[in-house]
Scaffold this active site. Structure first.
Site, PDB file in Angstrom:
ATOM      1  N   LYS A  49       1.799 -10.813  -6.054  1.00 48.87           N
ATOM      2  CA  LYS A  49       2.514  -9.811  -6.972  1.00 48.87           C
ATOM      3  C   LYS A  49       2.539  -8.388  -6.609  1.00 48.87           C
ATOM      4  O   LYS A  49       3.425  -7.647  -7.076  1.00 48.87           O
ATOM      5  CB  LYS A  49       1.671  -9.755  -8.497  1.00 48.87           C
ATOM      6  CG  LYS A  49       0.449  -8.893  -8.411  1.00 48.87           C
ATOM      7  CD  LYS A  49      -0.255  -8.956  -9.651  1.00 48.87           C
ATOM      8  CE  LYS A  49      -1.488  -8.258  -9.650  1.00 48.87           C
ATOM      9  NZ  LYS A  49      -1.413  -6.867  -9.434  1.00 48.87           N
ATOM     10  N   ASP A  50       1.916  -8.090  -5.334  1.00 42.30           N
ATOM     11  CA  ASP A  50       2.184  -6.825  -4.622  1.00 42.30           C
ATOM     12  C   ASP A  50       3.225  -6.594  -3.778  1.00 42.30           C
ATOM     13  O   ASP A  50       3.700  -5.736  -3.070  1.00 42.30           O
ATOM     14  CB  ASP A  50       0.934  -6.308  -3.930  1.00 42.30           C
ATOM     15  CG  ASP A  50      -0.299  -6.045  -4.857  1.00 42.30           C
ATOM     16  OD1 ASP A  50       0.019  -5.726  -6.084  1.00 42.30           O
ATOM     17  OD2 ASP A  50      -1.414  -6.230  -4.351  1.00 42.30           O
ATOM     18  N   ARG A 110       3.006  -4.012 -18.219  1.00 39.48           N
ATOM     19  CA  ARG A 110       2.019  -4.295 -19.226  1.00 39.48           C
ATOM     20  C   ARG A 110       1.973  -3.188 -20.251  1.00 39.48           C
ATOM     21  O   ARG A 110       1.585  -3.625 -21.512  1.00 39.48           O
ATOM     22  CB  ARG A 110       0.423  -3.908 -18.262  1.00 39.48           C
ATOM     23  CG  ARG A 110       0.128  -4.948 -17.443  1.00 39.48           C
ATOM     24  CD  ARG A 110      -0.802  -4.693 -16.256  1.00 39.48           C
ATOM     25  NE  ARG A 110      -1.628  -5.816 -15.905  1.00 39.48           N
ATOM     26  CZ  ARG A 110      -2.310  -5.701 -14.807  1.00 39.48           C
ATOM     27  NH1 ARG A 110      -2.809  -4.534 -14.402  1.00 39.48           N
ATOM     28  NH2 ARG A 110      -2.691  -6.847 -14.279  1.00 39.48           N
ATOM     29  N   ARG A 146      -5.287   3.864 -11.675  1.00 37.79           N
ATOM     30  CA  ARG A 146      -5.152   3.344 -10.231  1.00 37.79           C
ATOM     31  C   ARG A 146      -6.265   3.249  -9.737  1.00 37.79           C
ATOM     32  O   ARG A 146      -7.347   3.563 -10.131  1.00 37.79           O
ATOM     33  CB  ARG A 146      -4.286   4.328  -9.433  1.00 37.79           C
ATOM     34  CG  ARG A 146      -2.852   4.288  -9.640  1.00 37.79           C
ATOM     35  CD  ARG A 146      -1.900   3.265  -9.379  1.00 37.79           C
ATOM     36  NE  ARG A 146      -2.242   2.981  -7.774  1.00 37.79           N
ATOM     37  CZ  ARG A 146      -1.942   3.632  -6.694  1.00 37.79           C
ATOM     38  NH1 ARG A 146      -1.254   4.695  -6.805  1.00 37.79           N
ATOM     39  NH2 ARG A 146      -2.265   2.905  -5.516  1.00 37.79           N
ATOM     40  N   ARG A 161     -11.610   1.171 -11.328  1.00 39.24           N
ATOM     41  CA  ARG A 161     -11.174   1.329 -12.930  1.00 39.24           C
ATOM     42  C   ARG A 161     -12.273   0.780 -13.818  1.00 39.24           C
ATOM     43  O   ARG A 161     -12.014   1.464 -14.850  1.00 39.24           O
ATOM     44  CB  ARG A 161      -9.947  -0.062 -12.777  1.00 39.24           C
ATOM     45  CG  ARG A 161      -8.805   0.187 -11.673  1.00 39.24           C
ATOM     46  CD  ARG A 161      -7.812  -0.714 -12.077  1.00 39.24           C
ATOM     47  NE  ARG A 161      -6.688  -0.525 -10.969  1.00 39.24           N
ATOM     48  CZ  ARG A 161      -5.459  -0.905 -10.927  1.00 39.24           C
ATOM     49  NH1 ARG A 161      -4.958  -1.546 -12.106  1.00 39.24           N
ATOM     50  NH2 ARG A 161      -4.706  -0.721  -9.927  1.00 39.24           N
ATOM     51  N   CYS A 216       8.493  -2.488  -9.156  1.00 42.15           N
ATOM     52  CA  CYS A 216       7.477  -1.849  -9.904  1.00 42.15           C
ATOM     53  C   CYS A 216       7.994  -0.832 -11.064  1.00 42.15           C
ATOM     54  O   CYS A 216       7.180  -0.468 -11.839  1.00 42.15           O
ATOM     55  CB  CYS A 216       6.283  -1.465  -9.056  1.00 42.15           C
ATOM     56  SG  CYS A 216       6.891   0.104  -7.928  1.00 42.15           S
TER      57      CYS A 216
END
Length: 368
Positions: A87-88, A139, A156, A162, A296
């Site tokens: 996903k990155d 999200r 981040r 997080r 993104c």
């Protein structure tokens, strides 16, 4: 069996966080199981995305912020493969490189995590989670559909960073990927709580500290955090979420003359440990993101599920500030006598033409 006699050592490029290292270890184990005796060298690198934890990714390079250093190293011949969270990956990778392998997909769900104390805050404010931490437009769009009165604030950093921010009252709740929590051993997918890292277990500047020590510090706990998996109906994942992707050179012609020999044996070895189902999902999800030209910056979600020879693809996009979904289901099995998509991968054979045709039918449905 794949002929690996010409491969003596594989240099694997990876980010420095413990999650990245855990994912790299899964790749290393798969390669050494397929070719016992091969030496594995882990080459750690810090990316622009790891260094800048105060800005949204869209402000300084997008998803390429986690990838470009490894692609440059591959093209220089400094490493042989690079391990990424799928996903990155940006929608386009560097010329001369390819994704040669994906491992079986981990839990692709997103999860909502909050402090026990947050329950009291929610009751006082009369709303669900006034402040939710996430840096993802995808999200943000979908969580605000669930909790219209919430405010989403930039979040981040690596996973324990997080969680530390959540424990230190910066947020009422945060959104994380289930796959990362499972690969770090923080959550087994069944319990309703997970252990928060102690406030003093993470360096103040986790980026400069390399993150790995921070993510491995889980012996002390400040409190128990409540975890709620979000269903795919509540939160559609990002394209590639839960998939580990391995990038390599497409051929030796992209290298400076005389640096290293042809990589054909390495590519064959990667193909032998590739999981067909995850590779099919990875391929079709990235195909859709490429067709849509999204990264993104946009709140786009795409997720595919395989049931036997059938695939269901769901796309979520923003329409007038709301997430709108479309889905299609179709047969993706390779015709009789055909080796199918990822012909050296493990698992059932899937037909690439049918994958792309199904994806195209979803786009037609979404924009009819």
């Amino acid at each position: 069996m794949t002929n690996t006699t010409s491969i003596q050592r594989i240099r694997i490029g990876t980010r420095q966080s413990a999650l990245a290292l855990a994912q790299t270890e899964l790749v290393a184990q798969a390669l050494q199981k397929a070719a016992p005796g091969i030496e594995i060298e882990i080459v750690k690198k810090q990316t622009a995305g790891d260094k800048n934890l105060t800005s949204a990714l869209a402000d300084f390079g997008g998803k390429g912020a986690f990838v470009s250093e490894f692609e440059e190293a591959l093209l220089r011949g400094d490493i042989d493969i690079a391990v990424h969270s799928a996903k990155d990956l940006p929608v386009a990778i560097a010329d001369g490189l390819e994704i040669a392998c994906t491992l079986p997909r981990e839990d692709a769900r997103d999860v909502l995590v909050w402090r026990n104390e947050a329950a009291r805050t929610v009751a006082e404010h009369g709303t669900a989670f006034p402040v939710i931490g996430t840096s993802s437009p995808r999200r943000t769009l979908q969580i605000k559909a669930l909790f219209p009165d919430c405010t989403c604030t930039l979040l981040r950093g690596n996973v324990p960073t997080r969680l530390k921010k959540l424990s230190s009252d910066e947020y009422d709740a945060i959104i994380l990927a289930a796959a990362g929590l499972k690969r770090l051993g923080l959550w087994n997918g069944e319990t309703e709580t997970l252990a928060a890292p102690a406030a003093d277990s993470i360096p103040a500047d986790s980026a400069s500290a390399g993150n790995a020590g921070a993510e491995n510090s889980r012996t002390a706990t400040a409190e128990k955090l409540v975890i709620q998996p979000l269903t795919f109906e509540q939160m559609l994942p990002a394209g590639g979420q839960g998939i580990i992707a391995v990038e390599c050179r497409a051929s030796a012609t992209c290298l400076p003359a005389g640096r290293i020999p042809d990589d054909s044996a390495l590519r064959a070895l990667l193909a032998s440990v590739c999981d067909r189902a995850s590779f099919a999902s990875f391929t079709v999800e990235r195909y859709l993101l490429t067709r849509l030209g999204t990264g993104c910056h946009e709140p786009t979600a795409v997720f595919s599920q395989i049931d036997g020879g059938s695939m269901t693809i769901t796309l979520s996009e923003e329409r007038d500030g709301k997430p709108v979904r479309k889905s299609v289901t179709g047969d993706i099995t390779a015709p009789a006598g055909s080796s199918g998509h990822g012909d050296a991968c493990s698992g059932s054979a899937y037909d690439e033409a049918r994958l792309f045709a199904l994806a195209d039918s979803l786009l037609e449905k979404a924009y009819e």
